[in-house]
Design a protein around this motif. Structure first.
Motif, PDB file in Angstrom:
ATOM      1  N   TYR A 198     -30.349   8.628  33.619  1.00 37.39           N
ATOM      2  CA  TYR A 198     -30.527   9.549  32.561  1.00 37.39           C
ATOM      3  C   TYR A 198     -29.999  10.939  33.176  1.00 37.39           C
ATOM      4  CZ  TYR A 198     -32.404   5.524  30.292  1.00 37.39           C
ATOM      5  OH  TYR A 198     -32.909   4.179  29.534  1.00 37.39           O
ATOM      6  N   GLN A 199     -29.488  11.659  32.147  1.00 31.40           N
ATOM      7  CA  GLN A 199     -29.539  12.986  32.312  1.00 31.40           C
ATOM      8  C   GLN A 199     -29.939  13.852  31.314  1.00 31.40           C
ATOM      9  OE1 GLN A 199     -25.338  14.034  32.597  1.00 31.40           O
ATOM     10  NE2 GLN A 199     -25.489  15.889  33.669  1.00 31.40           N
ATOM     11  N   MET A 200     -30.771  14.958  31.668  1.00 29.20           N
ATOM     12  CA  MET A 200     -31.474  15.731  30.563  1.00 29.20           C
ATOM     13  C   MET A 200     -30.712  17.136  30.390  1.00 29.20           C
ATOM     14  SD  MET A 200     -34.050  13.718  29.731  1.00 29.20           S
ATOM     15  CE  MET A 200     -35.289  14.733  28.940  1.00 29.20           C
ATOM     16  N   GLU A 201     -30.573  17.603  29.505  1.00 27.48           N
ATOM     17  CA  GLU A 201     -30.111  18.849  29.201  1.00 27.48           C
ATOM     18  C   GLU A 201     -30.919  19.668  28.209  1.00 27.48           C
ATOM     19  OE1 GLU A 201     -27.324  20.486  30.512  1.00 27.48           O
ATOM     20  OE2 GLU A 201     -27.075  18.731  31.911  1.00 27.48           O
ATOM     21  N   ARG A 202     -31.230  20.923  28.461  1.00 25.87           N
ATOM     22  CA  ARG A 202     -32.215  21.588  27.737  1.00 25.87           C
ATOM     23  C   ARG A 202     -31.243  22.243  26.390  1.00 25.87           C
ATOM     24  NH1 ARG A 202     -37.021  23.749  27.517  1.00 25.87           N
ATOM     25  NH2 ARG A 202     -37.836  23.395  29.494  1.00 25.87           N
ATOM     26  N   ASN A 203     -31.829  22.162  25.278  1.00 29.03           N
ATOM     27  CA  ASN A 203     -31.258  22.910  24.064  1.00 29.03           C
ATOM     28  C   ASN A 203     -32.344  23.759  23.434  1.00 29.03           C
ATOM     29  OD1 ASN A 203     -32.926  21.128  22.648  1.00 29.03           O
ATOM     30  ND2 ASN A 203     -31.130  19.988  21.833  1.00 29.03           N
ATOM     31  N   ALA A 204     -32.164  24.337  22.352  1.00 28.19           N
ATOM     32  CA  ALA A 204     -32.945  25.072  21.798  1.00 28.19           C
ATOM     33  C   ALA A 204     -34.212  24.501  21.217  1.00 28.19           C
ATOM     34  CB  ALA A 204     -32.399  25.641  20.515  1.00 28.19           C
TER      35      ALA A 204
ATOM     36  N   PHE B 102     -35.025  19.045  24.477  1.00 28.63           N
ATOM     37  CA  PHE B 102     -34.041  18.321  25.560  1.00 28.63           C
ATOM     38  C   PHE B 102     -33.038  17.288  24.706  1.00 28.63           C
ATOM     39  CE2 PHE B 102     -37.347  19.504  28.114  1.00 28.63           C
ATOM     40  CZ  PHE B 102     -36.727  20.403  29.213  1.00 28.63           C
ATOM     41  N   VAL B 103     -31.870  16.868  25.127  1.00 28.55           N
ATOM     42  CA  VAL B 103     -31.154  15.709  24.838  1.00 28.55           C
ATOM     43  C   VAL B 103     -31.094  14.836  26.155  1.00 28.55           C
ATOM     44  CG1 VAL B 103     -29.069  15.070  24.268  1.00 28.55           C
ATOM     45  CG2 VAL B 103     -30.009  17.161  23.122  1.00 28.55           C
ATOM     46  N   ARG B 104     -31.542  13.617  25.861  1.00 29.88           N
ATOM     47  CA  ARG B 104     -31.463  12.700  26.954  1.00 29.88           C
ATOM     48  C   ARG B 104     -30.344  11.741  26.824  1.00 29.88           C
ATOM     49  NH1 ARG B 104     -35.756   8.000  27.649  1.00 29.88           N
ATOM     50  NH2 ARG B 104     -34.555   7.465  25.808  1.00 29.88           N
ATOM     51  N   LEU B 105     -29.285  11.874  27.878  1.00 29.94           N
ATOM     52  CA  LEU B 105     -28.149  10.848  27.755  1.00 29.94           C
ATOM     53  C   LEU B 105     -28.186   9.758  28.770  1.00 29.94           C
ATOM     54  CD1 LEU B 105     -25.062  10.501  27.196  1.00 29.94           C
ATOM     55  CD2 LEU B 105     -24.473  12.052  28.943  1.00 29.94           C
ATOM     56  N   ASP B 106     -27.901   8.490  28.305  1.00 31.58           N
ATOM     57  CA  ASP B 106     -28.013   7.274  29.155  1.00 31.58           C
ATOM     58  C   ASP B 106     -26.684   7.126  29.564  1.00 31.58           C
ATOM     59  OD1 ASP B 106     -27.854   5.044  30.016  1.00 31.58           O
ATOM     60  OD2 ASP B 106     -29.164   4.029  28.866  1.00 31.58           O
ATOM     61  N   THR B 107     -26.210   7.569  31.035  1.00 33.62           N
ATOM     62  CA  THR B 107     -25.108   7.697  31.375  1.00 33.62           C
ATOM     63  C   THR B 107     -24.297   6.481  31.723  1.00 33.62           C
ATOM     64  OG1 THR B 107     -25.806   7.457  33.717  1.00 33.62           O
ATOM     65  CG2 THR B 107     -25.460   9.615  32.779  1.00 33.62           C
TER      66      THR B 107
ATOM     67  N   GLY C 268     -24.278   5.614  27.264  1.00 30.12           N
ATOM     68  CA  GLY C 268     -23.624   6.615  26.285  1.00 30.12           C
ATOM     69  C   GLY C 268     -24.529   7.015  25.162  1.00 30.12           C
ATOM     70  N   GLU C 269     -25.827   6.306  25.282  1.00 26.66           N
ATOM     71  CA  GLU C 269     -26.828   6.654  24.098  1.00 26.66           C
ATOM     72  C   GLU C 269     -27.435   7.805  24.139  1.00 26.66           C
ATOM     73  OE1 GLU C 269     -29.271   3.217  23.938  1.00 26.66           O
ATOM     74  OE2 GLU C 269     -27.755   2.120  22.909  1.00 26.66           O
ATOM     75  N   MET C 270     -27.801   8.614  23.057  1.00 25.01           N
ATOM     76  CA  MET C 270     -28.428   9.894  23.224  1.00 25.01           C
ATOM     77  C   MET C 270     -29.807   9.700  22.408  1.00 25.01           C
ATOM     78  SD  MET C 270     -25.383  12.561  23.047  1.00 25.01           S
ATOM     79  CE  MET C 270     -24.987  12.075  21.440  1.00 25.01           C
ATOM     80  N   SER C 271     -30.758  10.553  23.163  1.00 21.51           N
ATOM     81  CA  SER C 271     -31.930  10.628  22.367  1.00 21.51           C
ATOM     82  C   SER C 271     -32.508  12.295  22.423  1.00 21.51           C
ATOM     83  CB  SER C 271     -33.096   9.851  23.253  1.00 21.51           C
ATOM     84  OG  SER C 271     -33.041   8.497  23.152  1.00 21.51           O
ATOM     85  N   VAL C 272     -32.992  12.566  21.231  1.00 23.08           N
ATOM     86  CA  VAL C 272     -33.525  13.912  21.276  1.00 23.08           C
ATOM     87  C   VAL C 272     -35.066  13.920  21.718  1.00 23.08           C
ATOM     88  CG1 VAL C 272     -34.046  15.888  19.460  1.00 23.08           C
ATOM     89  CG2 VAL C 272     -31.900  14.448  19.226  1.00 23.08           C
ATOM     90  N   CYS C 273     -35.394  14.921  22.478  1.00 26.86           N
ATOM     91  CA  CYS C 273     -36.624  14.801  23.253  1.00 26.86           C
ATOM     92  C   CYS C 273     -37.099  16.107  23.214  1.00 26.86           C
ATOM     93  CB  CYS C 273     -36.591  14.636  24.967  1.00 26.86           C
ATOM     94  SG  CYS C 273     -35.914  13.138  25.253  1.00 26.86           S
TER      95      CYS C 273
END
Length: 143
Positions: free
Chosen positions: A28-34, A37-42, A45-50
């Motif tokens: 999983y790769q986490m990226e911060r947003n406003a 976070f958005v979590r990407l299953d590498t 390719g599924e994404m989750s909003v955290c």
């Protein structure tokens, strides 16, 4: 609509980064947003909003995944209801089908032939054993 396009512009680099993910990195790769976070299953390719609240990170499915999940859940619920209704109305067989007399006779015939052959083998082996075993009239001395 505008937030969707902005979200897509944010997510696209994540997908590209996930595709070029190094072997030693996590799944999983986490990226911060406003909003958190958005979590990407590498792998998938599924994404989750955290979101982060009280020191805990809580992730939920993206809207598209949630809709697909709910559709599958509805489909399975309807299937279970249909099966339960069929069982209540007697549509499903409660008892297994018993074999017919013909099937029983055929099975017994096969078993009988098998047992006869087996017994013939046993008799043959017993006859061979009597021929090869030494005939002793006397008991050996026990000293």
């Amino acid at each position: 609509m505008r937030t969707w396009i902005a979200g897509l512009a944010f997510i696209l680099p994540l997908v590209i980064a996930g595709a070029s993910n190094a072997e030693g990195e996590g799944r999983y790769q986490m990226e911060r947003n406003a909003d958190g976070f958005v979590r990407l299953d590498t792998v998938t390719g599924e994404m989750s909003v955290c979101t982060e609240a009280s020191g805990q990170l809580t992730c939920r499915m993206a809207a598209d995944e949630r809709a697909a999940f709910e559709q599958e859940l509805d489909r399975l619920t309807k299937r279970v209801e249909a099966l339960e209704e069929a069982q209540r109305s007697g549509g499903l067989a409660d008892k297994p089908r018993l074999p017919t007399d013909e099937e029983i006779d055929r099975t017994m015939g096969v078993m009988e032939r098998m047992m006869r052959r087996f017994m013939d083998i046993v008799k043959t082996l017993e006859g061979e054993e009597e021929k090869t075993s030494p005939q002793t009239d006397q008991m050996p001395d026990k000293t």
